[in-house]
Structure formats: C-alpha cells, structure tokens
Write an enzyme that holds these catalytic residues in place. Structure first.
Site, PDB file in Angstrom:
ATOM      1  N   ARG A   1       0.902  -1.053  -0.108  1.00  0.00           N
ATOM      2  CA  ARG A   1       0.008   0.030  -0.252  1.00  0.00           C
ATOM      3  C   ARG A   1       0.742   1.254   0.004  1.00  0.00           C
ATOM      4  NH1 ARG A   1       1.587   1.653   4.202  1.00  0.00           N
ATOM      5  NH2 ARG A   1       0.684   3.701   3.947  1.00  0.00           N
ATOM      6  N   GLY A   2       0.415   2.421   0.189  1.00  0.00           N
ATOM      7  CA  GLY A   2       1.146   3.743  -0.421  1.00  0.00           C
ATOM      8  C   GLY A   2       1.052   4.098  -1.578  1.00  0.00           C
ATOM      9  N   ALA A   3       0.703   5.436  -1.766  1.00  0.00           N
ATOM     10  CA  ALA A   3       0.410   5.743  -3.234  1.00  0.00           C
ATOM     11  C   ALA A   3       1.849   5.571  -4.019  1.00  0.00           C
ATOM     12  CB  ALA A   3       0.043   7.030  -3.457  1.00  0.00           C
TER      13      ALA A   3
ATOM     14  N   GLN B   1      -2.789   2.192  10.164  1.00  0.00           N
ATOM     15  CA  GLN B   1      -1.599   2.447   9.492  1.00  0.00           C
ATOM     16  C   GLN B   1      -0.564   3.181  10.489  1.00  0.00           C
ATOM     17  OE1 GLN B   1      -4.521   2.777   7.945  1.00  0.00           O
ATOM     18  NE2 GLN B   1      -4.279   2.031   5.750  1.00  0.00           N
TER      19      GLN B   1
ATOM     20  N   ASP C   1      -2.610  10.919  -1.812  1.00  0.00           N
ATOM     21  CA  ASP C   1      -2.837   9.952  -3.032  1.00  0.00           C
ATOM     22  C   ASP C   1      -3.006  10.456  -4.389  1.00  0.00           C
ATOM     23  OD1 ASP C   1      -3.650   8.802  -0.284  1.00  0.00           O
ATOM     24  OD2 ASP C   1      -3.049   7.061  -1.670  1.00  0.00           O
TER      25      ASP C   1
ATOM     26  N   ARG D   1      -7.014  -0.012  -7.246  1.00  0.00           N
ATOM     27  CA  ARG D   1      -6.906   1.033  -6.295  1.00  0.00           C
ATOM     28  C   ARG D   1      -7.116   2.218  -7.067  1.00  0.00           C
ATOM     29  NH1 ARG D   1      -4.791   1.161  -0.901  1.00  0.00           N
ATOM     30  NH2 ARG D   1      -6.801   1.969   0.169  1.00  0.00           N
TER      31      ARG D   1
ATOM     32  N   ASN E   1      -6.178  12.282   0.473  1.00  0.00           N
ATOM     33  CA  ASN E   1      -5.492  11.643   1.237  1.00  0.00           C
ATOM     34  C   ASN E   1      -6.496  10.807   2.262  1.00  0.00           C
ATOM     35  OD1 ASN E   1      -2.988  10.795   2.203  1.00  0.00           O
ATOM     36  ND2 ASN E   1      -2.935  11.984   3.862  1.00  0.00           N
ATOM     37  N   LYS E   2      -5.669  10.000   2.955  1.00  0.00           N
ATOM     38  CA  LYS E   2      -6.216   9.143   4.142  1.00  0.00           C
ATOM     39  C   LYS E   2      -7.409   9.795   4.752  1.00  0.00           C
ATOM     40  CE  LYS E   2      -5.376   5.663   4.665  1.00  0.00           C
ATOM     41  NZ  LYS E   2      -6.032   4.539   3.839  1.00  0.00           N
TER      42      LYS E   2
END
Lengths: 335, 335
Positions: B52-54, B192, B233, B89, B243-244
């Site tokens: 995960r993580g852009a 996370q 992201d 995603r 973003n998150k």
C-alpha cells in the site's frame, strides 16, 4: 414518542436488596445481567465499567445506599462504605452527589427497616427525576430537529449512560416521527459509539450508520449532516463544554461547514463554580487503551491518551436542557 | 542524515519474474515476506493492503508490467491485464501512472524477452527516481521545519508507503538533527499510523507518540504542534488533495489553530487532468473494516467507510515536492 424497545440498564429489588445491572462490557455481543448484592460488588462493577455513564452512576450510587444500610451495623460503618463507593470513580461527580443526597435524607432515623424504606424512596426519586429530565431534553430538541434530518453524534448518551432515555440520544428518540437518521462515530479508544450507541439506535429502530472518528468532516459534507448533537460531562459557566475526546474537532468541522452544533445535557451538568474550560481537569487514561494494537501490546511505545477535550463556547450553537434550549449567555441566569 | 535502519518493502527478481513484498498486514508484529507471481497475485496484494502507499503502489505497478508481459500472449491481453491492475486501487494515481509509463516505453517491440528487458529497465528507473524524489522531498522540508518542532501526521508515508524513504516521513528523517518529535494518528480503521508509522519512527529513532484520531485537535493545542505534514494520494490541478480519511478534518483543525498544514508528495502525485477535488474518485472500503467490533462481526449494521477524503486547497499551506515547496498557484506551471 419514545420507542418501546426500552433498555433497562439498572433495576433495584427492594425485597432482595440488590441491584441488577446490564453488564455493558459484553455489549453488543451479549446481554448479560449481573446482580450486585454488596458494596464491594457495586464498586467492582463501577471500576470495571460494567456500569458507566455519569447520570447512570448517580442512579447506581443512590440505590447502593440501600445495600450499604443493609450491610452496616451503625452510621459510622455506613459512612465508611459510602466513602469507598464514592472513591470508586472520582471524576464522576454524580455518584458522590447522589449517594450524599440519599444519606442526608436519612436524618435521625435509627430503625434499619425505616432507613431502608427512606433510602429506597429517595433513590427512586433520583431515578425518576433523571427519567423526567431525559424526556424533557428530548422534547426541547424538537424545535431544532426538522424532517429528514441527518444527525452526527459521538460516544454514548442513551439508556446505557443515564437513568432514563438519555441526553443526546433522547433527542433522537423524541424526533423519530421525522424520518431522521443518525451517524454514530466509533469513539476510539473504547468504542462506546460502535459498541453502545449503535446497539441503542438499532434497539430503538432509528436509522443508524457507523463511521470512523476520522470520517466526521467528510460525512458532514457527503452525507449532508444537518445538525451535530453530543452530550457533555461538564459545562463551565462561560459555556465551554468538556466531552469525549473528539468532540472539539467535530465542533471545529461543524463551524467550517456551517452546521449547527448542540450540546444536550441536564442543567446539573453546568458547573457555575468554574469560569471557563481551562478550569476543567482533563483525565488522561491508561496508555494500554491505545497501545494494544490488533491484540498485541506495545508498552514501549509512547502515547498521549486524553479521555476528554474541551469545546470552546464559540463553537457551540446551543445547549439542549430540560429547561429548554439555552445559549452560552443564558447559562448563568437560567441554570 | 537519513537513518540506516532501512526497511525494504519491495524487490523484483528479473530471473524469476516475481515481486517480493513485505506483507504490511502483519506489521509491526511479524515481518512476513510474500511472493507475487501473477497479476492476480499483485491485485490481491493491493486490494488486501499487503502492499500500500501511493508511491509504493507506483513502484509495484511498474514491476507488475513485467509480470503482465510474462503472462500475456499479445498487446491486447497485456492492456487488459494492466486495466485490471489499475482498477485495483482507483484513488491513487501513481499505480496507473507508473504502469502506463512502462507500457508506453514498450513502443514497437514485439519480442517477449526484449519487452521484459525494456519494462524492467523502466521499472528500475521509476523505483530509483522514487528514491531520489523521496530524499529531495525531505531536503525541501528543511526550510519549514525548525528546531524543537512538534509535528503531527496521519497514516503512513515512509519506507512502507514509497519506493524510498517516504514523503512526509522523509521530512522527519531529513530533520533529525533538529530535536523534532512526531505525533502519529492511529488512522482507523486499518491503523496504519499505529501499526506502520510508529514502527518506522521507532526504527529511525525519532521521538514518537501515538494518539487517537479524535485527539488531533486537542493535541495541536496541548502539545503545541508547530506543523502538520501528511502525504497525498492525488492532488488536483487546483491544489485539492486526496489523502487518508481524516486528513480533511485535521486540515480544518490546523486552520482553526493557525498551524501550517503541508502535503508532502512527489510531483507525480499531481494529476493535471483533473481540475478539482470533486473529480477525484473516493474509494469506499468494505464495511467489515468498521463492523468488526472487538473481534465480533456485525454485518447487519450500516456504516459509511470512505478510505480517503479530499482536503480543499484553501486549507493547504504548501506542497513539499522534489522540486521544492510549491503553493497551489504554482502547480500548473511547475509540475
């Protein structure tokens, strides 16, 4: 108007001299009832959060005086037991206040049967007053909750937290004819929203949706939240209100989105002895609440775990009380 | 200046044509590595958040083109696989961007070995550029992070989220000489922050404190947060940043407290094809993430579980990129 799917988190049997509580630790998974026969049982239930919520602790404390009388041989013994009881949750002022109110009513009585009768009478009064206040808070909210409103709330404010139908939760119950829906925040770290509020909303057949605490601001936008209503643990005389951690930031987000933000609470929650929120002590809870991550403990981690925060009066649209809806300027004159 | 406690969340074996990832779902408890041999394996790893993580998804996507070539019989087949991959995603632009960059580089080649070589070459370029960019983002932040700063962040933006030392996390690493401390939000529902960022901060020996997501606003006040830095992201050309979930409300709280709020991201995160945040698709994740409460599942509950939110440009002080610190107006000209 209130739903008939009542939840009774507490009852008292005069004959058996015992309190029966719904053990909140097992909710929503199981409805386990537990009998408290001694002061030691009551203290254990309070400390372990089997029973919780400031107003409900008041009701518990008042019935517990009957148990303490039953267990005592003299007033010295009785007062010792009540002292232990009050110390079991030092932050909840209602517990001590209610036990003392029952204790004071005993006056010069010295017959155990009569003491028990008197204590039971006042405990029932306290319980019934709490029920009335809850109902009136809900009725007061009818002027601010309109048809088809989407409401956001945090933590738990219903039957499981009070001696009646709740504070903020009572506002939901008394507007069930208006096709409302309620978005409940999870309320980390102890998940009172996910565990208790969702359970109460579903029992009451109110349309309910759970969100992560972090989703509050975007829910306001995407789900068109019309009003935010929360409870409060203590309101200062200038209107600053302490409540569950997270309340402050949803009040900020409400302001940003121009959504009315209300505190629902009985006027007993207003503390006119303190001028502002700066004087409200904020309890920091055990790090383990945050440092147990997916079941594993990380005691070597550092954390900051305040249980409450203080929302400044400037962010609060009004206070929904049993005496109607107040604004911050009316607190000193009306309360 | 960066710590030497490197974590390598991804590697690619050209010989075996497989990606090896550190399966992030088991962190911080266990370091489990997992081999991805097919596009279906890669999609599964992305969807399940094993990787995960852009920016790291960009690196993953670029190596995945090699796997897709290996699995395909013609360009039609290859493009179908890459379409499936990109859709796994939708919010993170990097995944599609990186896969397309590798795809375009293939030009008119029609020999499978040569296609693989070319894809591998470009994937390595993307990985190495990401490492460089991460470093440069951290260096760019040195002008806005001062001595003894307390920094708030959300989600995970370090080695575990990028092909290098991170975006926001790189800013922490490159300012370790300044006695900084970092407050990491838990980042519900998948934690996370608690699981990955605390792990990375501790590995890097940066003073770190975990807070509940709901405690962000009060932490700004009580712990005197000087700056908020998060990743992103996708950033639209007007500066709105996805973003998150939770980023939006801490940006609102930062504005309320007058604390600078920065997005740290490589310029590849800027999507000039879209005008504003309204055009960024926001993925809603599986209800089970919220409806598993203390280990029990409540599928009968309703929930709203967006994985991201969009912070409007008006709340963002600046963008810390490998090309320096930009403001919203500079995006179109510099990116």
């Amino acid at each position: 108007m209130a739903s008939d799917s009542l939840i009774s988190p507490i009852s008292f049997s005069k004959e058996a001299c015992l309190i029966t509580i719904l053990d909140q630790r097992f909710l929503p998974q199981k409805e386990v009832y537990r009998e408290l026969k001694s002061i030691s049982d009551v203290i254990d239930a309070i400390k372990s959060l089997a029973v919780r919520g400031a107003p409900l602790l008041g009701v518990t404390g008042s019935y517990a005086v009957c148990i303490a009388i039953n267990e005592s041989s003299d007033f010295y013994h009785l007062d010792k037991l009540l002292e232990l009881l009050s110390a079991s949750r030092p932050t909840a002022v209602n517990l001590k206040w209610a036990a003392q109110r029952v204790r004071k009513s005993l006056g010069t009585i010295w017959n155990k049967e009569k003491l028990l009768s008197q204590a039971f009478k006042i405990a029932c009064e306290i319980h019934s007053e709490d029920e009335q206040m809850c109902r009136q808070i809900g009725l007061a909210s009818r002027s601010v909750i309109k048809d088809n409103f989407s409401i956001l709330t945090i933590c738990n404010t219903g039957y499981l937290a009070t001696g009646g139908q709740g504070s903020a939760f009572s506002c939901f119950l008394e507007n069930m004819d208006k096709n409302i829906q309620v978005f409940a925040m999870e309320t980390r770290p102890l998940l009172q929203g996910a565990r208790l509020t969702m359970y109460e909303l579903r029992k009451a057949k109110i349309a309910s949706h759970l969100i992560a605490d972090s989703a509050a601001a975007v829910t306001m936008l995407k789900k068109k939240i019309n009003i935010v209503i929360t409870g409060s643990d203590r309101v200062a005389s200038n209107g600053d209100a302490a409540n569950k951690i997270g309340t402050f930031q949803i009040a900020i987000a409400s302001k940003y989105h121009n959504i009315p933000f209300y505190i629902a609470c009985p006027t007993s929650t207003f503390d006119l002895h303190i001028n502002s929120g700066n004087d409200i002590p904020v309890e920091e809870r055990h790090p383990e609440e945050l440092l147990t991550i997916l079941g594993n403990k990380y005691p070597e981690y550092s954390c900051y775990n305040p249980a409450f925060d203080v929302t400044p009066a400037e962010l609060i649209t009004g206070y929904i009380t049993e005496k109607g809806i107040l604004n911050a300027k009316q607190i000193k004159s009306i309360v």
